[in-house]
Design a protein around this motif. Structure first.
Motif, mmCIF file in Angstrom:
data_model
loop_
_atom_site.group_PDB
_atom_site.id
_atom_site.type_symbol
_atom_site.label_atom_id
_atom_site.label_comp_id
_atom_site.label_asym_id
_atom_site.label_seq_id
_atom_site.Cartn_x
_atom_site.Cartn_y
_atom_site.Cartn_z
ATOM 1 N N CYS A 155 -29.550 18.275 86.908
ATOM 2 C CA CYS A 155 -28.655 19.404 87.156
ATOM 3 C C CYS A 155 -29.371 20.735 87.022
ATOM 4 O O CYS A 155 -28.737 21.784 86.952
ATOM 5 C CB CYS A 155 -27.454 19.349 86.224
ATOM 6 N N HIS A 185 -20.572 16.837 82.574
ATOM 7 C CA HIS A 185 -21.129 17.997 81.874
ATOM 8 C C HIS A 185 -20.066 19.094 81.876
ATOM 9 O O HIS A 185 -19.804 19.697 82.921
ATOM 10 C CB HIS A 185 -22.405 18.473 82.581
ATOM 11 N N GLU A 222 -20.033 22.461 83.831
ATOM 12 C CA GLU A 222 -20.260 22.488 85.282
ATOM 13 C C GLU A 222 -18.931 22.461 86.039
ATOM 14 O O GLU A 222 -18.625 21.547 86.795
ATOM 15 C CB GLU A 222 -21.173 21.325 85.677
ATOM 16 N N ARG A 227 -23.037 19.988 77.585
ATOM 17 C CA ARG A 227 -23.581 18.827 78.294
ATOM 18 C C ARG A 227 -23.434 17.518 77.528
ATOM 19 O O ARG A 227 -24.015 16.519 77.920
ATOM 20 C CB ARG A 227 -25.061 19.059 78.619
ATOM 21 N N HIS A 244 -21.391 17.342 89.917
ATOM 22 C CA HIS A 244 -22.092 18.206 88.957
ATOM 23 C C HIS A 244 -22.310 19.596 89.557
ATOM 24 O O HIS A 244 -21.968 19.837 90.712
ATOM 25 C CB HIS A 244 -23.443 17.589 88.594
ATOM 26 N N SER A 245 -22.879 20.477 88.735
ATOM 27 C CA SER A 245 -23.261 21.808 89.208
ATOM 28 C C SER A 245 -24.614 22.148 88.620
ATOM 29 O O SER A 245 -24.862 21.879 87.444
ATOM 30 C CB SER A 245 -22.243 22.864 88.761
HETATM 31 ZN ZN LIG Z 1 -24.511 17.904 85.423
#
Ligand SMILES: [Zn+2]
Length: 417
Positions: free
Chosen positions: A42, A119, A122, A169, A214-215
């Motif tokens: 990520c 996470h 995100e 996270r 995710h981001s």
């Molecule tokens: Zn992530």
């Protein structure tokens, strides 16, 4: 949209020291791969400072109660069944939406699986996921076709403890749920998702597409492409086809398949995709999608969601009325119906902000007299709730109003003793 006020930083520092003193004392798993050797999947590489600042943000604008409020709204749709795949470390249900024409009877339906917010920080990819839900529940003919043909399983908040504890996270045991699929015993969240995958993969209509949302801090929208070294030449072609198809609906927003290449030196073992690849090979298109993480270009979640939904259907060979799928309202201001309603004596009012806004929420009686002001403060973008208790009032019809920027709306509620 970051908060750099000094008191937030000091507050974050205290939280960091008091609550998470051991968070980073563990050995960081630094999984270096592909062409972006400085970053993990990520885009984080001993990125403690960014995590530290983010601790000052309260659940990143969308907490577990926000999800519960959304679930109450989604639950009203005849196309949704809501259950949970298990419990988090702290006992929060891992809520799952089953979306199909008849969500209680999905035999013969082709299966897509989406999970987000592994996470907690995100959120962007969660907003995309939420827009996917909105598209899939809409009454346009495209989504109707999708629901008639497919079942979507969507887990919008895979790590609710991390969200509630402001852990960027990790889960409540300070474990990264993304990269510990090969750690035993499993974290309860990982065990639940794996069991869910095993159940679906052994069903007559196993998962065909799995999106892991995710981001990343690279400020791009992209898929984590798995090189043929770690998968197979056939799967490499399949991924290229899949990613290129999705990108065709948002070419200026989503990067080409070769933007981020991973698994170039073999198959890693720690990810959900790894488990699906090792167990089911080319049968599942299992990929991580990374949205922009707190970047200048962050946004357009409905456009991205639209591209994902349409691209997935194209990949599966399901013809949808794409023009109509495209007609989706952007993420906007909203005031939702209070829940429960009628109520006695407590109820919750939810509202949605596309940008940080000064929000006023007031309650009026049927004659227009102001009964109380529930809120008058600056709130971050996201979904929020206020609760209202009518204990000292008489039964009857009341109105509640929201003013946020230029947005103004009124809704009716009924207090019934
Ligand atoms: Zn992530």
């Amino acid at each position: 949209m970051r908060y750099f006020h000094s008191h937030f930083i000091i507050y974050g520092l205290l939280q960091f020291i008091l609550l998470n003193a051991n968070l980073y004392s563990q050995q960081e798993i630094n999984f270096v791969e592909g062409i972006h050797a400085d970053y993990d999947k990520c885009g984080y590489y001993f990125d403690e400072e960014k995590n530290f600042y983010n601790k000052s943000i309260n659940n990143w604008g969308y907490n577990y109660d926000s999800l519960l409020a959304d679930l109450e709204i989604w639950r009203l749709s005849p196309y949704v069944k809501i259950d949970s795949i298990g419990l988090s470390v702290q006992g929060r249900p891992l809520w799952r939406l089953t979306i199909s024409e008849d969500p209680n009877s999905v035999e013969g339906k082709r299966t897509v699986h989406v999970h987000a917010r592994t996470h907690p920080q995100e959120t962007e990819s969660f907003w995309v996921t939420r827009e996917m839900i909105n598209i899939l529940l809409s009454e346009f003919t495209g989504p109707q076709t999708i629901r008639a043909t497919c079942v979507y399983y969507i887990i919008p908040m895979f790590n609710p403890d991390g969200v509630e504890l402001n852990l960027p996270r990790r889960n409540a045991n300070n474990v990264d749920l993304e990269s510990n699929w090969n750690t035993f015993p499993h974290q309860p969240e990982v065990a639940a998702l794996k069991a869910n995958f095993i159940e679906l993969m052994s069903s007559p209509n196993p998962i065909e597409v799995m999106l892991n949302m995710h981001s990343a801090s690279l400020c791009k929208r992209y898929f984590v492409y798995h090189d043929s070294v770690g998968t197979s030449p056939a799967f490499a072609y399949m991924q290229q086809d899949f990613i290129t198809g999705i990108r065709s609906y948002y070419p200026t927003g989503i990067e080409p398949w070769n933007y981020y290449i991973s698994w170039t030196s073999g198959t890693p073992l720690q990810y959900p995709e790894s488990w699906l690849w090792i167990t089911h090979g080319e049968n599942v298109m299992a990929l991580t999608y990374e949205d922009m993480y707190q970047c200048a270009g962050t946004g357009n979640f409905h456009i991205t969601a639209n591209a994902l939904v349409r691209g997935v259907m194209d990949y599966m060979g399901i013809v949808t009325n794409i023009d109509e799928v495209n007609v989706v309202s952007p993420y906007e201001f909203a005031l939702y119906q209070n829940y429960p309603n009628p109520f006695n004596p407590g109820t919750v009012i939810s509202y949605q902000l596309p940008v940080n806004s000064n929000v006023t929420i007031k309650v009026y009686d049927i004659l227009g007299n102001e009964v109380t002001s529930l809120l008058n403060e600056e709130k971050p973008a996201g979904i929020h709730q206020v609760s209202f208790n009518a204990n000292s009032l008489s039964s009857g019809v009341y109105f509640y109003t929201i003013q946020a920027g230029n947005f103004f709306e009124t809704k009716k509620m009924i207090f019934q003793k």
